[in-house]
Design a protein around this motif. Sequence first.
Motif, PDB file in Angstrom:
ATOM      1  N   GLY A   1       0.814  -1.202   0.000  1.00 49.97           N
ATOM      2  CA  GLY A   1       0.000   0.000   0.000  1.00 49.97           C
ATOM      3  C   GLY A   1       0.854   1.261   0.000  1.00 49.97           C
ATOM      4  O   GLY A   1       1.881   1.336   0.672  1.00 49.97           O
ATOM      5  N   VAL A   2       0.427   2.259  -0.795  1.00 49.41           N
ATOM      6  CA  VAL A   2       1.066   3.577  -0.832  1.00 49.41           C
ATOM      7  C   VAL A   2       0.051   4.631  -0.403  1.00 49.41           C
ATOM      8  O   VAL A   2       0.312   5.444   0.472  1.00 49.41           O
ATOM      9  CB  VAL A   2       1.625   3.885  -2.248  1.00 49.41           C
ATOM     10  CG1 VAL A   2       2.197   5.290  -2.311  1.00 49.41           C
ATOM     11  CG2 VAL A   2       2.667   2.846  -2.659  1.00 49.41           C
ATOM     12  N   GLU A   3      -1.116   4.640  -1.037  1.00 52.40           N
ATOM     13  CA  GLU A   3      -2.200   5.570  -0.722  1.00 52.40           C
ATOM     14  C   GLU A   3      -3.512   4.800  -0.673  1.00 52.40           C
ATOM     15  O   GLU A   3      -3.691   3.866  -1.456  1.00 52.40           O
ATOM     16  CB  GLU A   3      -2.320   6.663  -1.800  1.00 52.40           C
ATOM     17  CG  GLU A   3      -1.151   7.609  -1.875  1.00 52.40           C
ATOM     18  CD  GLU A   3      -1.079   8.576  -0.707  1.00 52.40           C
ATOM     19  OE1 GLU A   3      -2.136   8.845  -0.093  1.00 52.40           O
ATOM     20  OE2 GLU A   3       0.012   9.055  -0.407  1.00 52.40           O
ATOM     21  N   PRO A   4      -4.438   5.169   0.190  1.00 58.14           N
ATOM     22  CA  PRO A   4      -4.369   6.261   1.150  1.00 58.14           C
ATOM     23  C   PRO A   4      -3.285   6.009   2.198  1.00 58.14           C
ATOM     24  O   PRO A   4      -2.850   4.877   2.411  1.00 58.14           O
ATOM     25  CB  PRO A   4      -5.768   6.280   1.772  1.00 58.14           C
ATOM     26  CG  PRO A   4      -6.321   4.912   1.544  1.00 58.14           C
ATOM     27  CD  PRO A   4      -5.678   4.396   0.295  1.00 58.14           C
ATOM     28  N   GLY A   5      -2.869   7.092   2.846  1.00 61.09           N
ATOM     29  CA  GLY A   5      -1.747   7.052   3.764  1.00 61.09           C
ATOM     30  C   GLY A   5      -1.845   6.012   4.866  1.00 61.09           C
ATOM     31  O   GLY A   5      -0.835   5.448   5.275  1.00 61.09           O
TER      32      GLY A   5
END
Length: 158
Positions: free
Chosen positions: A65-69
């Motif tokens: 995962g990158v986004e959402p934070g």
Amino acid sequence: MMNEPVFRRTVIRLSGAVGIAALAGCGGPGDEEDEAQPEDETEDAGEWEGVDEFRFEGRTQAWTGVEPGFLAGEENPTITLIDGNEYDFTWENADGVTHNLEIRDEDDNIVDDYQSEDLSDEGEETTVEGVIASEEMVVYICAYHEATQVGDIEVQTE
């Protein structure tokens, strides 16, 4: 008299098994925790409401995962979609191995042709745009690495 010692051993063994089960919490107050679980899921639903794009890095060992934070750095995070809302799924090839992203149902079929192109070069990026959430969606997955690059999708109705 021969049967009596065997019976005692059996009783002792059964008593030990019951004691171990009690210590392990079988049939005990653990059921109360299970009842609280739906509340936790409901509380978490709020953080998903403003999300309309997911960003991942694709590696053979996992989607990261990158986004959402709040998903940053998580491997194969379970994501929550709101039924009927539109989403974009963007991912970057992070290891130079061929990957794609597909959204599948419980029968392992691609839902509404929601799949990305194949990317083989490290640093390449692609997006599956306009994904309309529906209850049939259960996983996002790489067709080339199904055992390691797969995350669950939960679809909630508002």
